[in-house]
Design a protein around this motif. Structure first.
Motif, mmCIF file in Angstrom:
data_model
loop_
_atom_site.group_PDB
_atom_site.id
_atom_site.type_symbol
_atom_site.label_atom_id
_atom_site.label_comp_id
_atom_site.label_asym_id
_atom_site.label_seq_id
_atom_site.Cartn_x
_atom_site.Cartn_y
_atom_site.Cartn_z
ATOM 1 N N TYR A 119 0.828 -1.215 0.000
ATOM 2 C CA TYR A 119 0.000 0.000 0.000
ATOM 3 C C TYR A 119 0.853 1.252 0.000
ATOM 4 O O TYR A 119 0.641 2.176 -0.777
ATOM 5 N N PHE B 180 -5.242 5.880 -7.309
ATOM 6 C CA PHE B 180 -5.070 6.074 -5.869
ATOM 7 C C PHE B 180 -6.338 5.692 -5.100
ATOM 8 O O PHE B 180 -6.271 5.059 -4.051
ATOM 9 N N PHE C 272 -16.202 19.935 15.988
ATOM 10 C CA PHE C 272 -15.295 20.738 16.810
ATOM 11 C C PHE C 272 -15.889 22.092 17.124
ATOM 12 O O PHE C 272 -15.463 22.780 18.010
ATOM 13 N N HIS D 117 -8.263 29.752 -3.674
ATOM 14 C CA HIS D 117 -9.637 29.315 -3.397
ATOM 15 C C HIS D 117 -10.635 30.447 -3.586
ATOM 16 O O HIS D 117 -10.349 31.589 -3.248
ATOM 17 N N CYS E 119 -10.410 22.866 8.152
ATOM 18 C CA CYS E 119 -9.833 21.578 7.783
ATOM 19 C C CYS E 119 -10.427 20.435 8.603
ATOM 20 O O CYS E 119 -10.025 19.282 8.426
ATOM 21 N N ALA E 120 -11.374 20.738 9.481
ATOM 22 C CA ALA E 120 -12.034 19.733 10.324
ATOM 23 C C ALA E 120 -11.040 18.870 11.085
ATOM 24 O O ALA E 120 -11.089 17.642 11.037
ATOM 25 N N VAL E 121 -10.071 19.502 11.716
ATOM 26 C CA VAL E 121 -9.180 18.786 12.631
ATOM 27 C C VAL E 121 -9.101 19.553 13.947
ATOM 28 O O VAL E 121 -9.437 20.734 14.020
ATOM 29 N N LEU F 43 -4.202 27.538 4.255
ATOM 30 C CA LEU F 43 -5.313 26.592 4.113
ATOM 31 C C LEU F 43 -4.922 25.446 3.187
ATOM 32 O O LEU F 43 -5.081 24.277 3.519
ATOM 33 N N ARG F 44 -4.377 25.802 2.031
ATOM 34 C CA ARG F 44 -4.013 24.773 1.058
ATOM 35 C C ARG F 44 -2.900 23.892 1.619
ATOM 36 O O ARG F 44 -2.922 22.671 1.482
ATOM 37 N N ARG G 284 -4.239 21.498 4.319
ATOM 38 C CA ARG G 284 -4.999 20.386 3.741
ATOM 39 C C ARG G 284 -4.084 19.384 3.050
ATOM 40 O O ARG G 284 -4.281 18.184 3.140
ATOM 41 N N LEU G 285 -3.059 19.912 2.375
ATOM 42 C CA LEU G 285 -2.083 19.033 1.730
ATOM 43 C C LEU G 285 -1.372 18.181 2.780
ATOM 44 O O LEU G 285 -1.237 16.966 2.638
ATOM 45 N N ARG H 206 -3.639 15.467 4.085
ATOM 46 C CA ARG H 206 -3.831 14.382 3.106
ATOM 47 C C ARG H 206 -2.623 13.462 3.093
ATOM 48 O O ARG H 206 -2.752 12.240 3.086
ATOM 49 N N LEU H 207 -1.421 14.047 3.095
ATOM 50 C CA LEU H 207 -0.206 13.223 3.070
ATOM 51 C C LEU H 207 -0.124 12.375 4.321
ATOM 52 O O LEU H 207 0.211 11.193 4.277
ATOM 53 N N ARG I 199 -2.553 11.304 6.259
ATOM 54 C CA ARG I 199 -3.565 10.256 6.281
ATOM 55 C C ARG I 199 -3.305 9.191 5.210
ATOM 56 O O ARG I 199 -3.290 8.005 5.492
ATOM 57 N N ASP I 200 -3.077 9.637 3.970
ATOM 58 C CA ASP I 200 -3.030 8.693 2.853
ATOM 59 C C ASP I 200 -1.719 7.930 2.776
ATOM 60 O O ASP I 200 -1.690 6.788 2.335
ATOM 61 N N LEU I 201 -0.621 8.568 3.156
ATOM 62 C CA LEU I 201 0.669 7.898 3.060
ATOM 63 C C LEU I 201 1.112 7.377 4.429
ATOM 64 O O LEU I 201 2.202 6.868 4.573
ATOM 65 N N GLU I 202 0.251 7.521 5.429
ATOM 66 C CA GLU I 202 0.541 7.050 6.791
ATOM 67 C C GLU I 202 1.873 7.611 7.269
ATOM 68 O O GLU I 202 2.717 6.890 7.786
#
Lengths: 312, 103
Positions: free
Chosen positions: A25, A46, A122, A182, B29-31, B62-63, B66-67, B70-71, B73-76
């Motif tokens: 993975y 992905f 939150f 954005h 970012c909901a964290v 912000l960007r 979020r990046l 994502r890294l 979470r997705d790449l652990e």
């Protein structure tokens, strides 16, 4: 629906160990992660890999999945068996923001979400902010204007499955927005369950390839073909720019790759970007006697070895 | 003016005006706020220097946040891994720009 062979997606054997699955993975995720990958189908691959891992990393889900065997014969429709999932307890819903395949949802979707629960709020009393990404035409930022944007919004349906719904918004695109920035639409995010202030919608902007211009941050690039004599002797060349055609002065002794800058004619951000013209030499075809004679005359007149720098 | 333009939602360029607090980033970012602070401490996010006691970030954060999430979470990845990945991505971007500027 289509049966997914998660072992094949991950490139591991059916008896792979947990460590091997994790390793596979991580390798695939690094290869196809949309933020780092240059592969062209990175995003789709992905998602597929993430879904396969979601199942195979969990001993319960994997055991249940293994009971399905190798899937139906090619061309046959897959249906979950009637006693599907009996005796298995799934936990931990995905924290993804995109929808899983129908195959995944029919097997694990509702159960996983029921066990995983929602993310914690939150900021009670205020709806969640939503995020989306759109590809705009370059004209939208050059001139501003309204655009119909189609966004995919994740939604939990009546059966508790995560699906995505289309949402069409008519948005006034701010002139001068740059890739990666954005558009914030206040109050267009989620509504809080108990009523109260809605969240915001953040739309990250990128641009579709333009037939003429390349975008780099706030700057624009144009490849401009010029004739050999225009490059050698200098010339004035008609050049398209976002604000209309201009007469561009080509300096004498220009060559392929010469870069000319038109200050402030890039994306109209603050400060505005620049417009760069990269010269390319276009050769006239030698397909008639007159053209051939002209080339021959040039060859006779100029002692020129284009390969001098190669030492031959 | 056509009716479509009358009805269009007006959005501003977020990055141009935003000055964000830890709380803003946490909500967007909901964290958890602690997670944002951890990203700052790891050097992933840099606060802008302004004359208040509270930490503030530019809209571009912000960007980046979020990046980073994502890294992670997705790449652990752990936070040090995220910080390293982002530094290398910044460096790659800088070198690509330099290469284009030279061509």
């Amino acid at each position: 629906m289509e049966f997914k062979d998660y072992y094949k997606v991950m490139g591991v054997a059916r008896d792979a160990t947990e460590a091997q699955i994790k390793q596979a993975y991580r390798k695939l995720a690094r290869k196809y992660h949309p933020d780092v990958s240059k592969e062209k189908d990175a995003e789709a691959r992905f998602k597929e890999v993430g879904e396969a891992y979601e199942v195979l990393k969990s001993p319960e889900k994997r055991a249940a999945y293994d009971q399905l065997g190798q899937g139906p014969r090619p061309g046959e429709e897959f249906r979950p068996p009637p006693d599907w999932g009996a005796g298995f307890e799934f936990s931990g819903g995905g924290s993804r923001d995109s929808a899983y395949s129908d195959f995944f949802e029919s097997l694990f979707g509702a159960q996983a979400r029921a066990a995983g629960g929602r993310r914690g709020a939150f900021h009670p009393g205020r709806g969640e902010d939503h995020h989306a990404k759109v590809l705009l035409d370059l004209d939208a930022t050059l001139h501003g204007g309204a655009r119909q944007l189609t966004l995919r919004v994740p939604e939990i349906d009546a059966e508790g499955r995560l699906t995505s719904k289309e949402r069409v918004l008519n948005v006034q695109v701010p002139k001068g927005i740059m890739p990666g920035q954005h558009i914030r639409l206040a109050g267009q995010g989620a509504q809080p369950p108990g009523g109260g202030e809605s969240g915001d919608l953040f739309i990250e902007v990128d641009f579709q390839p333009h037939p003429l211009y390349r975008v780099d941050g706030r700057d624009l690039y144009l490849d401009l073909p010029v004739a050999p004599w225009e490059a050698a002797l200098g010339a004035t060349a008609k050049t398209p720019t976002p604000t209309g055609t201009v007469d561009l002065k080509i300096p004498a002794a220009a060559h392929a790759g010469t870069k000319l800058r038109l200050k402030g004619r890039g994306i109209p951000a603050s400060p505005p970007g620049d417009f760069y013209v990269i010269l390319q030499i276009a050769l006239p075809a030698a397909n008639d006697a007159k053209a051939k004679a002209a080339y021959a005359a040039l060859a006779a007149a100029l002692p020129f070895n284009p390969r001098a720098s190669l030492g031959v | 003016m056509s009716s479509t333009q009358d009805q269009a939602l007006c959005g501003a360029i977020f990055e141009e005006s935003a000055l964000l607090t830890v709380k803003d980033l946490s909500r967007m970012c909901a964290v958890d706020e602690r997670h944002i602070v951890a990203l700052v401490e790891e050097g992933v996010l840099a606060a802008v220097e302004i004359d208040t006691a509270e930490r503030h970030f530019s809209g571009a954060a912000l960007r980046r946040t979020r990046l980073a999430l994502r890294l992670e979470r997705d790449l652990e990845l752990n936070l040090a891994g995220v910080a390293l990945a982002l530094e290398l991505m910044d460096e790659l971007e800088r070198l690509r720009r330099e290469l284009r500027a030279r061509s």
